[in-house]
Every structure is written in C-alpha cells, then in structure tokens.
Design a protein around this motif. Structure first.
Motif, PDB file in Angstrom:
ATOM      1  N   GLY A 155       0.802  -1.211   0.000  1.00  0.00           N
ATOM      2  CA  GLY A 155       0.000   0.000   0.000  1.00  0.00           C
ATOM      3  C   GLY A 155       0.833   1.259   0.000  1.00  0.00           C
ATOM      4  N   LEU A 207      -2.918   5.548  -4.410  1.00  0.00           N
ATOM      5  CA  LEU A 207      -2.687   4.515  -5.423  1.00  0.00           C
ATOM      6  C   LEU A 207      -3.265   5.050  -6.726  1.00  0.00           C
ATOM      7  CD1 LEU A 207      -1.486   1.671  -5.608  1.00  0.00           C
ATOM      8  CD2 LEU A 207      -3.706   0.754  -4.988  1.00  0.00           C
ATOM      9  N   CYS A 238      -4.875   1.698   0.856  1.00  0.00           N
ATOM     10  CA  CYS A 238      -4.391   3.024   0.466  1.00  0.00           C
ATOM     11  C   CYS A 238      -5.315   4.082   1.042  1.00  0.00           C
ATOM     12  CB  CYS A 238      -4.345   3.153  -1.061  1.00  0.00           C
ATOM     13  SG  CYS A 238      -5.938   2.893  -1.872  1.00  0.00           S
ATOM     14  N   THR A 276      -7.658   5.823  -4.085  1.00  0.00           N
ATOM     15  CA  THR A 276      -7.173   5.295  -5.357  1.00  0.00           C
ATOM     16  C   THR A 276      -7.969   5.889  -6.499  1.00  0.00           C
ATOM     17  OG1 THR A 276      -6.686   3.323  -6.666  1.00  0.00           O
ATOM     18  CG2 THR A 276      -8.667   3.236  -5.284  1.00  0.00           C
TER      19      THR A 276
END
Length: 383
Positions: free
Chosen positions: A288, A292, A320, A323
């Motif tokens: 992670g 992301l 994360c 993302t």
C-alpha cells in the motif's frame, strides 16, 4: 496463515511501520493463527533510509551543507559496507529554510558531504536515492564536495547552484576522492529524463523547484554549457542517457563521473530489505501507499511489491488512502483487492485524521477476503 506486509508510508499520516502495525491488528481479528511478517519498503525516494534502518542498517548522522548553504544535520544508513543515502536529507525541498525555493542557487554540496562521510565510515557501495531534491545543478555541488574544482574564467571556484554553471571555464576532476575508484554507486531513480532539452532536468522539474519560464531557460543553458565542457574532457556524451536529468541533473554527475548504475528505486529497496526471502511460504501479501494512482503504475512501491510476489505466485492485496485506479488497472498491476480509507468514511478528511484506526479496519476487511479466497483455492486444489 503467513501474510507479508510490505507497505510504503502514507505521507503526512503514517510511516510504513505504523501502517504494518495497524494492519496486523486488523488481520488478527479474523485470522488465527496469524504469522505476519513486516518488510520495510519505499520507492527509492524519501523513506528509503527509514526502510533500510528498519531492515537492520545502522543510522549515521553528519553535519552538512543544506541547499542554500546553511549547516544542518542529515542521516543515512550503513550496513556491511553499503551506505543508503537520500539526496533529500541534505539537498531536499524539505530542507529549504522557510520552504523558500531557490531554483538558481540551490546546491547539492551536502549530498557530496554525506557520500564523503559514508566513505570515511568504510562504505564501498553507495545507494543514492534522489527523490525530493531542491536543486538543478547537475550534481556540481556534490562533485565539489568530493574534491572536484569548478572555476570561472578568473580562476574563482564557482558558487553553488545551477545558474553559476554558465560561468564555468575549467573543471579539474583530478581531486575527486580516490576512494570513489573502489566504490560501487547505485542511482535509485525511476525517471528517464535526459539532462538537457525539452524533456530535461530544468524544463520538466525546474518549475516544481520554483523556476519561472525565464529561469528554466537560464538553467537549461547553464546545464548545457556544463555538459559541453565536461564531455569535451571526458570524451563521452552522457547528457542524453536515461536518468541523467534525475534530481536536477544529479543523475548526470552520478552516471558520468561516479560510474553509477541506474536502477528502479523500488527494486533497489526490495533487494536491501529482503522481500524475496520473506515471501518464502507466504499465503498472501498486503502492500500500500497513501495514493494509489497512475504514478503508482510507473514503478512505485505497491507495483514493485506486486511484481515480486507474482514471481512466487502469491496473491497481493492493497490498502491506500485513496485510489484513482479502476479494478481492471489494479488487476493488471497484480493486485486482487484494494481497500481505500476514503471509502470507509463519510468525510474524506477523516482518512487523514483517523488513518491508523481506518487502516486497522481495512486490515480486518482484507483479512475476510484473504481467508475466503485462501479457503476457496485450498478446496480447489484438493479436487
């Protein structure tokens, strides 16, 4: 069940070690017995020294010259002849007094001083991570700190910064530290930009360091002059080599004069921290980072970890802060399932203020998915 946790930091909230601790707590609520193994990781930029220290390296500190000439303390990691140095520790944007950017005069001198200190401490291999630099001086300051003499037409040593390179008349490299001849240098850099031109250090990265359009042109001309003079003496052109433009041209000096081998940052860090060994017998990997996104696909920590795990056919999961990648992109990157902290709260701001708690919750959610998929694959394997 053995799960390897190899997460980068969540910048501004949690270190990689804190992410791993929170994930372990969440995983242990579901998986029993649980063997979690933490592997410190980073992408070769800021956080690389911390990863090395967590892997058993020893911290060393030195008083060096900051990017604007101020004295400051910087640290690096050392273990069995290998020194891990972050350029940002001595010459980074975060080391600028008051955060005021000085694109024309910021120097990499302190990075050279760190290298010199490491050589004095017995290092025969230097791993140089170059993310987060404040400089566009083609590594000239570093070279001066290591014994090179760069003088103008009046015989005066050039002051720090990229703009001063326009006044370079002579470069005497005979004083470069002799120990460098017996030292392997690894440039941990993901960027492939050349030193000069439209895709060069000044044009692409200068604005991030405070350079105006006029200053970008001034710096590019100065870097071109520097390369012209050096390459006439060296007899080989290095300015267009991939990575020469990394960190304001630090890549150029490292490749041309220190004989550095450029490698992807995440690959260097994973080698230093022993991910391959940790993967032996693992049932799953969790990686992670804070964000992301598309930049992650260019070789950031989660993708490097996923690629390493794929070689062992171990499934990879991610946590994360947020993302922007869609499920297909994540799957193509080798990540089966991702939990983003912003998806666990109504107010996205809570992902920053409650990050440890939310990573623990993400760990619990991932644990349920991992356990289900592991049970399914085990059952399928018995058929």
């Amino acid at each position: 069940m053995k799960i390897v946790i190899a997460s980068d930091k969540f910048k501004g909230t949690l270190t990689g070690a804190e992410v791993a601790a929170a994930l372990h707590t969440g995983l242990s609520r579901v998986i029993d017995p649980l063997e979690s193994v933490t592997v410190p990781v980073a992408d070769g930029g800021e956080g690389t020294v911390d990863a090395a220290l967590a892997a058993g390296f020893t911290e060393r500190r030195a008083r060096v010259t900051g990017p604007t000439g101020q004295r400051l303390e910087a640290s690096y990691a050392l273990h069995e002849g290998t020194a891990v140095i972050e350029m940002a520790a001595a010459s980074g944007l975060d080391r600028l007094p008051g955060g005021t950017r000085q694109p024309l005069t910021a120097t990499s001198y302190g990075t050279g001083e760190l290298i010199s200190d490491a050589l004095a401490a017995g290092a025969t291999r230097i791993v140089l991570g170059v993310g987060g630099s404040a400089t566009t001086d083609a590594g000239a300051g570093m070279l001066q700190a290591l014994g090179a003499s760069l003088r103008d037409a009046q015989g005066r040593e050039l002051p720090g910064g990229g703009a001063a390179l326009a006044q370079l008349a002579t470069a005497d490299l005979t004083g470069l530290d002799e120990r460098l001849r017996h030292t392997t240098v690894v440039l941990a850099a993901d960027v492939e930009n050349p030193l000069t031109g439209a895709n060069g250090a000044a044009a692409v990265f200068g604005p991030q360091k405070g350079a105006s359009a006029e200053q970008v042109a001034e710096l590019d001309a100065a870097l071109t002059h520097f390369a012209d003079l050096l390459e006439a003496e060296l007899g080989t052109a290095y300015r267009q080599q991939p990575g020469a433009g990394a960190a304001g041209g630090m890549g150029y000096a490292a490749i041309a004069l220190l004989g550095a081998e450029r490698r992807r940052g995440i690959d260097v860090v994973l080698e230093l921290t022993g991910l391959d060994q940790a993967l032996a017998g693992a049932d799953a990997v969790i990686t992670g980072e804070g964000s992301l996104d598309s930049q992650s696909l260019e070789g950031k920590t989660p993708i490097g970890v996923a690629q390493a795990a794929a070689a062992h056919r171990i499934p990879v999961y991610a946590v994360c802060g947020r993302t922007t990648l869609d499920p297909e992109q994540l799957a193509n990157a080798g990540i089966r399932h991702t939990v983003a902290l912003v998806d666990l709260v109504k107010d996205p701001g809570e992902a920053m203020t409650r990050s440890a708690e939310l990573v623990t919750e993400a760990g619990t959610r991932l644990a349920k998915t991992i356990a289900q998929e592991h049970a399914a694959s085990t059952t399928a394997g018995r058929r």
